[in-house]
Design an enzyme around this catalytic site. Sequence first.
Site, PDB file in Angstrom:
ATOM      1  N   MET A 140       6.427   2.759 -11.072  1.00  0.00           N
ATOM      2  CA  MET A 140       6.213   1.527 -10.213  1.00  0.00           C
ATOM      3  C   MET A 140       5.222   0.642 -10.878  1.00  0.00           C
ATOM      4  O   MET A 140       5.026  -0.641 -10.584  1.00  0.00           O
ATOM      5  CB  MET A 140       5.817   1.866  -8.773  1.00  0.00           C
ATOM      6  CG  MET A 140       7.036   2.251  -7.993  1.00  0.00           C
ATOM      7  SD  MET A 140       6.691   3.277  -6.697  1.00  0.00           S
ATOM      8  CE  MET A 140       5.681   1.839  -5.754  1.00  0.00           C
TER       9      MET A 140
ATOM     10  N   SER B  32       0.846  -1.137   0.084  1.00  0.00           N
ATOM     11  CA  SER B  32      -0.031  -0.042  -0.054  1.00  0.00           C
ATOM     12  C   SER B  32       0.920   1.374  -0.114  1.00  0.00           C
ATOM     13  O   SER B  32       0.459   2.227   0.668  1.00  0.00           O
ATOM     14  CB  SER B  32      -0.786  -0.227   1.076  1.00  0.00           C
ATOM     15  OG  SER B  32      -0.004  -0.092   2.300  1.00  0.00           O
ATOM     16  N   SER B  33       2.041   1.181  -0.496  1.00  0.00           N
ATOM     17  CA  SER B  33       2.966   2.188  -0.539  1.00  0.00           C
ATOM     18  C   SER B  33       2.826   3.115  -1.900  1.00  0.00           C
ATOM     19  O   SER B  33       2.802   2.629  -2.884  1.00  0.00           O
ATOM     20  CB  SER B  33       4.408   1.806  -0.450  1.00  0.00           C
ATOM     21  OG  SER B  33       5.373   2.450  -1.189  1.00  0.00           O
ATOM     22  N   CYS B  34       3.010   4.337  -1.757  1.00  0.00           N
ATOM     23  CA  CYS B  34       2.732   5.294  -2.875  1.00  0.00           C
ATOM     24  C   CYS B  34       4.391   5.597  -3.470  1.00  0.00           C
ATOM     25  O   CYS B  34       4.598   6.117  -4.535  1.00  0.00           O
ATOM     26  CB  CYS B  34       2.433   6.729  -2.555  1.00  0.00           C
ATOM     27  SG  CYS B  34       0.648   6.615  -2.490  1.00  0.00           S
ATOM     28  N   ILE B  35       5.470   5.184  -2.670  1.00  0.00           N
ATOM     29  CA  ILE B  35       6.828   5.586  -3.168  1.00  0.00           C
ATOM     30  C   ILE B  35       7.798   4.187  -3.320  1.00  0.00           C
ATOM     31  O   ILE B  35       7.210   3.333  -2.606  1.00  0.00           O
ATOM     32  CB  ILE B  35       7.449   6.710  -2.449  1.00  0.00           C
ATOM     33  CG1 ILE B  35       7.317   6.236  -0.802  1.00  0.00           C
ATOM     34  CG2 ILE B  35       7.170   8.214  -2.797  1.00  0.00           C
ATOM     35  CD1 ILE B  35       8.120   7.222   0.132  1.00  0.00           C
TER      36      ILE B  35
END
Lengths: 132, 167
Positions: free
Chosen positions: B36, A129-132
């Site tokens: 990503m 759930s990471s944005c980076i």
Amino acid sequence: MSSFNNDNHDNLITMTTLINTNQILNIIIMAEKTYAGVSVGVNEEGYMTDASQWTKEVGAAIATDEGIELTDKHYELIEFVRTKVGNGETLTIRGIGKSGIVNAKEFYAMFPGAPLKKATKISGVPKPSSCI
Amino acid sequence: MEKEEKQPLKKILLICSKASIEDVYAALVMGNGAVMEGIETKLFFTFFGLDAITKKTMNKLHTATTGNPGMRMPGGLPFPTILGGLPGIEAGVSAMMRKQMDDLDIPPVDEFLELITAGGGEIYACKLAMDMFKLTKEDLHDEVSDIITVGELYEMCDGPGTQIVFT
């Protein structure tokens, strides 16, 4: 003071209801998939729902589905991912690049496309759930 | 009933024209996020946005402490605009903001650019703005692929599933 207690009580009831709803939802959407002869629980996106069901063979089978053949380096990274997630830490590409196992560029090359999503899927842990 | 087929985003071009921390990081976070996800990503820096790819300025970006209604004191009290104009305030607030981002594992600008290019993203500088600010390729960070014109920029935006975002 008494109204404060009441509020707490209400919150507790709401929370219990939420948990129950979640559990019911889980039962509805949870599916089973067989990897390397082992039946594991997966969610609608194909992420394993129970990390403890994961074995190296299961990982390899998920990787084949994703078009990746696992090397020793992959397993080293999977170990790192599983430990991090197991400790409740947030997984980021920057963090993996600093893991000492691979740098960010190598990580992208090992799991082409969307590396963090693929690596977690193959590692049998939830979608990051990471944005980076 | 006909089922509508999903058309995923394939390519994104992000244009950054401002030098404040929030404007630059909006472009960087969105760009890195796209990389990503395996989306073909290009970042185009123009006008004051060039500060974000200029070696001398990239890691010393500021946020505006005057004329910024979103600015708050630590603790949430309103930040008087008149205070924001005092010497050193903007530098101090900006340093604090960079520190807070570092705590969240958000990398500094140069490292962020390296992360983006590591995943195959591309960084470009605007030729017209470079001429205007009298900058050369040597002034820019090594991760900058090229200095290009607007025409070349649009040539890169071909194909279905492409979006241009101006931050």
